[in-house]
Scaffold this motif. Structure first.
Motif, PDB file in Angstrom:
ATOM      1  N   LYS A  39       1.050  -1.226   0.086  1.00  0.00           N
ATOM      2  CA  LYS A  39      -0.014   0.007  -0.125  1.00  0.00           C
ATOM      3  C   LYS A  39       0.889   1.300  -0.068  1.00  0.00           C
ATOM      4  CE  LYS A  39      -3.871  -1.931   2.209  1.00  0.00           C
ATOM      5  NZ  LYS A  39      -4.813  -2.010   3.426  1.00  0.00           N
ATOM      6  N   LYS A  40       1.869   1.316   0.598  1.00  0.00           N
ATOM      7  CA  LYS A  40       3.007   2.281   0.792  1.00  0.00           C
ATOM      8  C   LYS A  40       3.430   2.523  -0.705  1.00  0.00           C
ATOM      9  CE  LYS A  40       3.991   1.851   5.479  1.00  0.00           C
ATOM     10  NZ  LYS A  40       5.073   1.639   6.479  1.00  0.00           N
ATOM     11  N   VAL A  41       3.823   1.587  -1.412  1.00  0.00           N
ATOM     12  CA  VAL A  41       4.042   1.916  -2.783  1.00  0.00           C
ATOM     13  C   VAL A  41       3.153   2.374  -3.740  1.00  0.00           C
ATOM     14  CG1 VAL A  41       5.274   0.598  -5.056  1.00  0.00           C
ATOM     15  CG2 VAL A  41       5.739  -0.215  -2.630  1.00  0.00           C
ATOM     16  N   ILE A  42       1.994   1.948  -3.575  1.00  0.00           N
ATOM     17  CA  ILE A  42       0.886   2.376  -4.385  1.00  0.00           C
ATOM     18  C   ILE A  42       0.499   3.765  -4.134  1.00  0.00           C
ATOM     19  CG2 ILE A  42      -1.647   2.107  -4.483  1.00  0.00           C
ATOM     20  CD1 ILE A  42      -1.482  -0.740  -4.037  1.00  0.00           C
ATOM     21  N   HIS A  43       0.579   4.118  -2.778  1.00  0.00           N
ATOM     22  CA  HIS A  43       0.525   5.499  -2.279  1.00  0.00           C
ATOM     23  C   HIS A  43       1.525   6.691  -3.078  1.00  0.00           C
ATOM     24  CE1 HIS A  43      -0.222   9.152   0.167  1.00  0.00           C
ATOM     25  NE2 HIS A  43       1.168   9.268   0.480  1.00  0.00           N
ATOM     26  N   GLY A  44       2.886   6.157  -3.084  1.00  0.00           N
ATOM     27  CA  GLY A  44       3.901   6.909  -3.677  1.00  0.00           C
ATOM     28  C   GLY A  44       3.787   7.065  -5.244  1.00  0.00           C
TER      29      GLY A  44
END
Length: 498
Positions: free
Chosen positions: A67-72
């Motif tokens: 999810k953190k990669v998607i947010h970036g």
């Protein structure tokens, strides 16, 4: 002399050692070069190693939490799209030099969850609009008052509104939901009113800034809700379910088993029993996620007006239960322990109560996961309360269970009687007190688990959970369905053909 000067740079000094060997002495310049090379080599190797470790940890973090990669990626996409305001001439001429405000808006308001992004976007848009409108009104009044009173009116308005808005940030309801909007209101009102004193086209300036903020917030809302949305409400729901599972694991009764684990043993509590610590540390996260979840529209299994506040009540009940489990863990690992015969007398009942409490929590986990009402929860709570009553009766029977021979059965003087009665069979206050504390904590845990069940039942009523079908009703329904299918098949066979 010339030959000597020619070969002086290539001279080597040799030292003859008594054993016949000779060592070459290196000059100081060569030593400095070697040290510098070794230092530079170590520096480069250390830098490469640090970069490799950083990339390795970043890769592991991305794999563990995608999810953190998607947010970036979503933030990068938003900045790419909003930068077209500068790249494309028609868009740039429409918003003017204030296009950078749209870029700043995307950087500031884009958060990892949909609720957090909506909260900041709405706060920023509302604060900018209200402050801009009010600033234009104040500027109009100041212009009508003349050049003498114009700076006085602007200064007084900035002082009063900034002070009042700053004070409103200390109000709990405003601080929880509109703190960012209050900051934007102060910033926008001050900028527009102060700059309007020297700028002639104030209305055009306010319009351009408001339009750029609207473009940035709209783009953030669109991307965060369309491309792989991360919902704060779903995260809060999963967090509550995970905490319930950890509490259930902390009360599985292993600490009361004589074969595997003994009371007071340092190796007794397993790693699963330490899950209550995560429950204690999740209070702030629950409050933040519940606040953001209220801004989100209906998604997945959750309606638009899902009772997210009730999750905070469930979390508070779980925190109270976790405090008791922490005290129970400290009591189990205490240096002062009850005698073994007291432990054996109460260990089975304690294990029964802890197991029944764990079963209630596991059933609550099923209710939260499936969003359905359970028909077994009342039965499990009744079994837990029965175990509580049984544990109280066992504790009350401790003095009578371990009394030695009575006075009437002994045919000896009074002094002989005192010597014959074993001292270890009569429990003293110091022997019973540690076990009584443990029993009291178990009873308190059971009461607080019942409070968790009541909070979950209130959530089921507010969110209108459907009644879950047990296995017997499912089998009966499938049997009735198969019977009706067979009857329809037989009817089709016996019916005359037209």
């Amino acid at each position: 002399m010339e030959n000597a000067e020619r070969v002086s740079g290539k001279l080597e000094w040799r030292v003859n050692v008594p054993d016949g060997t000779s060592n070459v002495l290196v000059s100081e310049s060569d030593q400095l070069v070697n040290k510098a090379w070794l230092w530079l080599k170590g520096l480069l190797c250390g830098l490469v190693l640090k970069i490799w470790r950083f990339l390795y940890n970043a890769w592991n973090l991305g794999v563990a939490e995608p999810k953190k990669v998607i947010h970036g990626v979503k933030v990068g996409l938003s900045l790419l799209l909003v930068s077209f305001l500068y790249y494309m001439r028609p868009l740039y001429e429409g918003v003017g030099g204030n296009a950078m405000w749209a870029v700043m808006t995307v950087v500031v308001v884009f958060e990892s969850t949909v609720g957090a992004t909506l909260c900041k976007c709405i706060n920023r848009a509302t604060g900018t609009f209200l402050a801009g409108s009010l600033a234009l009104g104040v500027q109009w009044i100041a212009n009508k008052s003349g050049e003498t009173f114009e700076p006085i009116i602007i200064g007084i308005s900035v002082f009063l509104l900034a002070s009042a808005t700053t004070f409103s940030r200390f109000i709990p309801s405003v601080k929880t939901r509109f703190d960012y909007g209050a900051v934007i209101f102060i910033l926008t009102f001050s900028l527009v009113t102060v700059s309007g004193y020297r700028v002639d086209r104030l209305f055009e300036l306010a319009y351009q800034r408001l339009s750029t903020v609207a473009i940035g917030t709209s783009l953030c809302i669109l991307i965060t809700m369309v491309f792989c949305p991360i919902w704060a409400g779903s995260g809060l729901h999963d967090l509550i379910v995970c905490n319930l599972e950890k509490l259930a694991d902390s009360l599985d009764g292993e600490c009361f088993k004589d074969d595997k684990t003994k009371l007071g043993n340092e190796e007794g509590p397993s790693k699963r029993m330490q899950g209550y610590k995560c429950v204690l540390n999740s209070k702030a996260t629950e409050e933040v996620m519940a606040n953001f979840a209220r801004w989100e529209p209906g998604h997945g299994r959750f309606n638009f007006r899902h009772p997210w506040k009730q999750y905070l009540k469930i979390g508070a009940s779980m925190h109270n239960c976790a405090y008791c489990i922490e005290a129970l863990n400290s009591c189990i690992n205490s240096e002062i322990q009850s005698p073994d015969y007291l432990k054996k007398h109460l260990s089975d009942v304690c294990m029964l109560l802890s197991t029944n409490s764990s079963e209630v929590l596991k059933e609550l986990v099923i209710i939260m996961k499936t969003l359905t009402k359970s028909s077994k929860i009342e039965l499990l709570i009744g079994e837990m309360n029965f175990a509580v009553q049984k544990l109280q009766d066992s504790l009350n029977s401790v003095p009578n269970s371990f009394i030695g021979p009575t006075v009437s059965t002994l045919q000896a003087p009074n002094e002989a009687k005192r010597e014959i009665i074993p001292k270890t069979t009569i429990p003293s206050l110091m022997d019973v007190f540690p076990m009584a504390s443990l029993v009291y904590l178990l009873i308190q845990i059971a009461a607080r688990i019942e409070g968790i069940a009541d909070a979950v039942d209130q959530l089921a009523g507010l969110a209108e959970f459907k009644l879950a079908m047990d296995e017997n009703s499912k089998q009966k329904k499938s049997t009735n369905k198969s019977t009706s299918d067979n009857q329809d098949h037989e009817t089709m066979k016996t019916s005359p053909k037209v």
